[in-house]
Scaffold this active site. Structure first.
Site, mmCIF file in Angstrom:
data_model
loop_
_atom_site.group_PDB
_atom_site.id
_atom_site.type_symbol
_atom_site.label_atom_id
_atom_site.label_comp_id
_atom_site.label_asym_id
_atom_site.label_seq_id
_atom_site.Cartn_x
_atom_site.Cartn_y
_atom_site.Cartn_z
ATOM 1 N N ILE A 98 37.833 53.556 40.868
ATOM 2 C CA ILE A 98 38.195 52.675 41.980
ATOM 3 C C ILE A 98 38.323 51.232 41.509
ATOM 4 O O ILE A 98 37.555 50.771 40.665
ATOM 5 C CB ILE A 98 37.119 52.778 43.084
ATOM 6 C CG1 ILE A 98 37.050 54.212 43.632
ATOM 7 C CG2 ILE A 98 37.357 51.784 44.212
ATOM 8 C CD1 ILE A 98 35.804 54.499 44.483
ATOM 9 N N CYS A 99 39.294 50.491 42.081
ATOM 10 C CA CYS A 99 39.426 49.047 41.881
ATOM 11 C C CYS A 99 39.758 48.729 40.417
ATOM 12 O O CYS A 99 40.766 49.194 39.897
ATOM 13 C CB CYS A 99 38.135 48.364 42.353
ATOM 14 S SG CYS A 99 38.186 46.560 42.437
ATOM 15 N N ILE A 100 38.922 47.975 39.719
ATOM 16 C CA ILE A 100 39.154 47.632 38.316
ATOM 17 C C ILE A 100 38.628 48.713 37.375
ATOM 18 O O ILE A 100 38.974 48.737 36.181
ATOM 19 C CB ILE A 100 38.525 46.260 37.976
ATOM 20 C CG1 ILE A 100 39.014 45.727 36.616
ATOM 21 C CG2 ILE A 100 37.003 46.353 38.014
ATOM 22 C CD1 ILE A 100 40.511 45.508 36.502
#
Length: 217
Positions: A134-136
């Site tokens: 998720i995300c970075i």
């Protein structure tokens, strides 16, 4: 009941796990009838950030102890995680993914990934078990698996170029959607790389958890 490993990297977006992303993922896992099993590396954080001012603080904090805040104390050292006991693995974002689980924040394409996370994810991949980042956090995947992967961190051009330099195929993705590498059972979503509020982050994360659980069948 499926057991889903969730790897945390501290507590707080600027120096650990993004709390909203972690809580949304944990809630989605529970609502889908699975059990989350939380892990975090037992080591000091790269830095400690005052989340009110954004400034660095002159103190040291332990990633596992901080992650216990999110997991309500129910978190194990990452070194103890066993791929054979898990059906899938999910890694929320936050700067901790790029600072504590890897050195991506400082080294970019030349980064290293936490040895225990890399070993666990590789073993799960060899066993055909799905991974959700998720995300970075997807920025770690090219180093972890070292194979061609389709993934996303959203629409940030500079970060996408670094990931392609690392060998990944970056797929632009809106905040409420996911990118699925079906062959490798890898699911990614932008979350707070793009989200402007918790509802926007939740839309993609909930899709990610649902797809990961389907791939774990």
């Amino acid at each position: 009941m499926k057991k889903i490993g969730v790897v945390l990297s501290g507590c707080g977006v600027y120096d650990g796990t993004e709390i909203h992303e972690a809580v949304i993922a944990l809630l989605a896992i529970a609502r889908n009838g699975a059990q989350a099993v939380c892990f975090a590396p037992d080591k000091n954080q790269t830095d400690v950030i005052n989340h009110l001012t954004g400034e660095a603080m002159a103190e040291s904090r332990n990633v596992l102890i901080e992650a216990a805040r999110i997991a309500r104390g129910d978190v194990q050292p990452l070194a103890q995680a066993q791929a054979a006991e898990l059906d899938a693995l999910i890694v929320p974002g936050g700067f901790g993914a790029a600072k504590n689980l890897s050195s991506f924040a400082a080294q970019g394409a030349a980064c290293q990934v936490d040895h225990d996370l890399q070993a666990l994810a590789q073993e799960m991949h060899r066993a055909g078990k799905p991974l959700g980042f998720i995300c970075i956090a997807p920025a770690m995947l090219p180093k972890i698996l070292a194979i061609p992967l389709r993934l996303t961190i959203g629409t940030d051009i500079d970060t996408a170029e670094v990931l392609e330099e690392m060998g990944a195929e970056h797929v632009p993705c809106p905040v409420d959607d996911i990118v699925v590498d079906e062959e490798n059972k890898v699911v990614t979503t932008p979350a707070y790389m793009l989200a402007e509020n918790i509802a926007e982050a939740a839309a993609g994360i909930e899709k990610l958890v649902t797809r990961v659980l389907v791939l774990a069948e």
